[in-house]
Design a protein around this motif. Structure first.
Motif, mmCIF file in Angstrom:
data_model
loop_
_atom_site.group_PDB
_atom_site.id
_atom_site.type_symbol
_atom_site.label_atom_id
_atom_site.label_comp_id
_atom_site.label_asym_id
_atom_site.label_seq_id
_atom_site.Cartn_x
_atom_site.Cartn_y
_atom_site.Cartn_z
ATOM 1 N N GLN A 167 0.798 -1.226 0.000
ATOM 2 C CA GLN A 167 0.000 0.000 0.000
ATOM 3 C C GLN A 167 0.827 1.271 0.000
ATOM 4 O OE1 GLN A 167 -0.151 -2.374 2.373
ATOM 5 N NE2 GLN A 167 0.411 -1.454 4.320
ATOM 6 N N GLN A 168 2.119 1.167 0.347
ATOM 7 C CA GLN A 168 2.940 2.392 0.334
ATOM 8 C C GLN A 168 3.008 2.989 -1.076
ATOM 9 O OE1 GLN A 168 5.658 0.837 4.035
ATOM 10 N NE2 GLN A 168 6.703 1.333 2.150
ATOM 11 N N ARG A 169 2.785 2.162 -2.096
ATOM 12 C CA ARG A 169 2.775 2.657 -3.486
ATOM 13 C C ARG A 169 1.672 3.696 -3.714
ATOM 14 N NH1 ARG A 169 6.595 1.327 -7.831
ATOM 15 N NH2 ARG A 169 7.983 -0.067 -6.746
ATOM 16 N N SER A 170 0.659 3.711 -2.809
ATOM 17 C CA SER A 170 -0.423 4.703 -2.944
ATOM 18 C C SER A 170 -0.339 5.770 -1.866
ATOM 19 C CB SER A 170 -1.792 4.014 -2.853
ATOM 20 O OG SER A 170 -1.963 3.096 -3.904
ATOM 21 N N TRP A 174 5.157 8.777 0.511
ATOM 22 C CA TRP A 174 6.105 7.946 -0.248
ATOM 23 C C TRP A 174 6.242 8.476 -1.681
ATOM 24 C CZ3 TRP A 174 9.003 4.865 2.634
ATOM 25 C CH2 TRP A 174 8.496 4.437 3.861
ATOM 26 N N ILE A 175 5.130 8.932 -2.227
ATOM 27 C CA ILE A 175 5.174 9.505 -3.589
ATOM 28 C C ILE A 175 6.041 10.774 -3.577
ATOM 29 C CG2 ILE A 175 3.748 10.602 -5.398
ATOM 30 C CD1 ILE A 175 1.478 8.589 -4.487
ATOM 31 N N GLU A 176 5.863 11.578 -2.528
ATOM 32 C CA GLU A 176 6.647 12.810 -2.365
ATOM 33 C C GLU A 176 8.152 12.478 -2.265
ATOM 34 O OE1 GLU A 176 3.987 15.214 0.291
ATOM 35 O OE2 GLU A 176 5.936 15.568 1.240
ATOM 36 N N ILE A 177 8.468 11.447 -1.481
ATOM 37 C CA ILE A 177 9.875 11.038 -1.308
ATOM 38 C C ILE A 177 10.474 10.652 -2.659
ATOM 39 C CG2 ILE A 177 11.315 9.130 -0.432
ATOM 40 C CD1 ILE A 177 9.470 9.158 2.071
ATOM 41 N N MET A 178 9.714 9.879 -3.416
ATOM 42 C CA MET A 178 10.233 9.413 -4.709
ATOM 43 C C MET A 178 10.470 10.599 -5.642
ATOM 44 S SD MET A 178 10.744 6.372 -4.199
ATOM 45 C CE MET A 178 10.407 5.550 -2.641
ATOM 46 N N GLU A 179 9.555 11.571 -5.599
ATOM 47 C CA GLU A 179 9.734 12.766 -6.440
ATOM 48 C C GLU A 179 11.005 13.510 -6.036
ATOM 49 O OE1 GLU A 179 5.005 13.506 -7.363
ATOM 50 O OE2 GLU A 179 6.010 14.823 -5.934
ATOM 51 N N TYR A 340 9.141 11.567 7.029
ATOM 52 C CA TYR A 340 10.522 11.579 6.530
ATOM 53 C C TYR A 340 11.206 12.880 6.870
ATOM 54 C CZ TYR A 340 9.073 14.531 2.528
ATOM 55 O OH TYR A 340 8.613 15.545 1.747
ATOM 56 N N GLU A 341 12.534 12.849 6.858
ATOM 57 C CA GLU A 341 13.321 14.070 7.043
ATOM 58 C C GLU A 341 14.592 13.955 6.224
ATOM 59 O OE1 GLU A 341 14.359 14.349 11.329
ATOM 60 O OE2 GLU A 341 13.698 12.268 11.395
ATOM 61 N N LYS A 358 11.136 17.088 9.936
ATOM 62 C CA LYS A 358 10.254 15.916 9.804
ATOM 63 C C LYS A 358 8.895 16.253 9.184
ATOM 64 C CE LYS A 358 8.718 11.728 11.741
ATOM 65 N NZ LYS A 358 8.479 10.874 12.844
ATOM 66 N N GLN A 359 8.583 15.535 8.117
ATOM 67 C CA GLN A 359 7.273 15.652 7.456
ATOM 68 C C GLN A 359 6.441 14.440 7.877
ATOM 69 O OE1 GLN A 359 6.892 18.388 5.089
ATOM 70 N NE2 GLN A 359 8.766 18.821 6.238
ATOM 71 N N SER A 360 5.148 14.644 8.083
ATOM 72 C CA SER A 360 4.318 13.534 8.571
ATOM 73 C C SER A 360 3.879 12.595 7.468
ATOM 74 C CB SER A 360 3.058 14.084 9.239
ATOM 75 O OG SER A 360 3.430 14.781 10.371
ATOM 76 N N GLY A 361 3.777 11.316 7.825
ATOM 77 C CA GLY A 361 3.243 10.316 6.899
ATOM 78 C C GLY A 361 1.752 10.160 7.093
#
Ligand SMILES: NC(=O)c1ccc[n+]([C@@H]2O[C@H](COP(=O)([O-])OP(=O)(O)OC[C@H]3O[C@@H](n4cnc5c(N)ncnc54)[C@H](O)[C@@H]3O)[C@@H](O)[C@H]2O)c1
Length: 441
Positions: A167-170, A174-179, A340-341, A358-361
């Motif tokens: 589910q992390q793919r949605s 996680w999308i932000e991190i990949m960008e 993430y940070e 730190k950004q919230s998930g």
């Protein structure tokens, strides 16, 4: 089919075929698409209802225009409880099944959620695809590499939407991190460090075998796995730590986290090499076969992926019991599900790139289920398609195989195996117990 989708499918086929994974000739034949138009209700069935499968069903039922038409489980008590809960939620009882093959004959069902233990994922998914139903199958996609191959073939052959439960793919963060990584915010990505320290990896206390609980069809729970007497420590919830049903922490959490390391560079090939060390060094009083202690390195073309777990401990780097550190020339991005940070490198006393506090998930199951439901209508590929599910499950299985055989694994893409490493090749395809067969698709 749009030209971009046709091109994607064609590329996917070529990649898989060149890796020796699938027979090209059988693709896109005998398709039996079941069409759900934009305003139609989606009727789902659930196979494996005790825990995660029911969680996914609930997320689906929280969406408008979704109904549960059937539930199947081999345990009467689970089945009765879940049917009652669904009746309260939607005001209508789903049909009750103890054999998933009968559920597949139910013409009202558009889609099936597979929430069984891992050793059943493949056969239930194949049956659903063949019956013309779309599938949400929990992760890891299957309990062996060859089962994953069969599932890819079935999804493509029968033109089914198959979402794998990574589910992390949605997940937005996680999308932000990949960008951020792909747009160069950490510089050149050189290494991904992954760790996963969880208590449950040490298994459950050893208990003697006992009588099969009333209302449980244990033969159907075992299915293709070897015959054995009932033992509570390898049944509901705790089967993960036994090779016949799961792959321990490595496949259970591994597929979620390694998936992120692969996504960062959109990897769609097997690793050049896999090396693993570790073993079962702790908690001999507990029942488990899968490794409690493990370090793994996957050699990639232009970066390294490393994994660590020490089950039973809960400390880890950056004060996190599990997580990933994406290490680039300019910064390290550290993440887990809570957020993430970004820690920049210094150059001449100045940060090379701006730090990110730190950004919230956010919760990721609901958007993953929503994406599946949208794809049932649009017929687009879901966020975690079968190729993605197969890729990461194979990385995780390779890690376990490397340690089980105490060998370095080099994938031979033209043969679809580990070359002359016969000890390792044995683990690619499971031996199914009669009458179950792993079909060639
Ligand atoms: N995506 C996630 O975050 C996440 C989290 C937890 C579990 N999971 C995955 O979900 C799957 C299920 O895990 P769980 O924790 O719910 O396991 P569980 O043991 O709690 O539940 C499995 C259910 O499947 C049933 N079952 C077994 N064989 C069956 C069969 N042949 N037909 C019908 N029902 C059958 C069992 O009776 C049980 O009710 C696993 O693959 C696991 O890896 C995913």
């Amino acid at each position: 089919m749009t030209s971009s989708r046709r091109k994607f499918l064609s590329n996917t086929t070529k990649i898989a075929a060149s890796a020796g994974l699938i027979p090209v000739v059988s693709l896109f034949t005998k398709a039996n698409p079941k069409h759900v138009s934009a305003n139609d209700k989606i009727v789902v069935g659930l196979v494996g209802a005790r825990n995660m499968g029911f969680g996914i069903l609930n997320h689906a039922l929280n969406q408008p225009g979704v109904e549960c038409g059937a539930i199947c489980d081999i345990d009467d008590s689970v089945l009765d409880e879940r049917i009652e809960e669904v009746k309260i939620k939607q005001g209508k009882k789903p049909t009750r099944y103890k054999d998933f093959r009968k559920l597949m004959e139910n013409k009202d069902l558009d889609a099936v959620i597979v929430g069984t233990p891992d050793h059943w994922h493949c056969l239930v998914t194949l049956a659903a695809c063949e019956a013309g139903k779309d599938v949400y199958v929990e992760k890891p996609m299957a309990n062996s590499i060859e089962e994953c191959n069969a599932m890819v073939n079935a999804a493509r052959k029968y033109k089914r939407v198959v979402q794998v439960g990574q589910q992390q793919r949605s997940g937005n963060h996680w999308i932000e991190i990949m960008e951020r990584i792909k747009s160069g915010k950490i510089g050149q990505l050189r290494k991904v460090q992954i760790w996963a320290n969880f208590n449950y990896g040490i298994g459950q206390p050893v208990v003697p075998d006992s009588a099969v609980p009333e209302g449980v069809d244990f033969n159907m729970w075992l299915g293709p796995a070897p015959e054995r007497s009932f033992n509570k420590s390898r049944f509901h919830g705790s089967w993960r730590m036994f090779w016949d049903y799961g792959g321990g922490l490595m496949t259970d959490w591994g597929v979620h986290l390694i998936d992120m390391a692969l996504w960062a560079k959109d990897v769609n090939t097997f690793p050049i090499a896999t090396v693993a060390t570790g073993g079962n060094f702790a908690y001999p009083e507990n029942a488990h076969e899968t490794f409690d202690t493990m370090s793994v390195s996957w050699q990639m073309k232009d970066y390294a992926i490393n994994w660590e777990h020490t089950a039973g401990t809960q400390n880890g780097p950056y004060g996190r019991s599990y997580g990933l550190a994406f290490i680039g020339n300019d910064a390290t991005l550290v993440t887990d599900r809570s957020g993430y940070e970004l820690f920049p490198e210094l150059e001449n006393g100045k940060y090379k790139v701006p730090a990110i506090p730190k950004q919230s998930g956010r919760e990721t199951h609901e958007p993953h289920v929503q994406n599946f439901l949208e794809c049932i209508k649009s017929r687009k590929d879901p966020n975690c398609n079968v190729e993605t599910g197969r890729m990461v499950a194979s990385y995780a299985h390779m890690a376990n195989i490397a340690l089980r055989t105490n060998t370095r694994l080099d994938w031979n893409s033209s043969k679809g195996n580990f070359g002359k490493n016969e000890k390792a090749n044995i683990y690619i395809t499971p031996s199914y117990r009669d009458p179950w067969k792993l079909p060639k698709i």
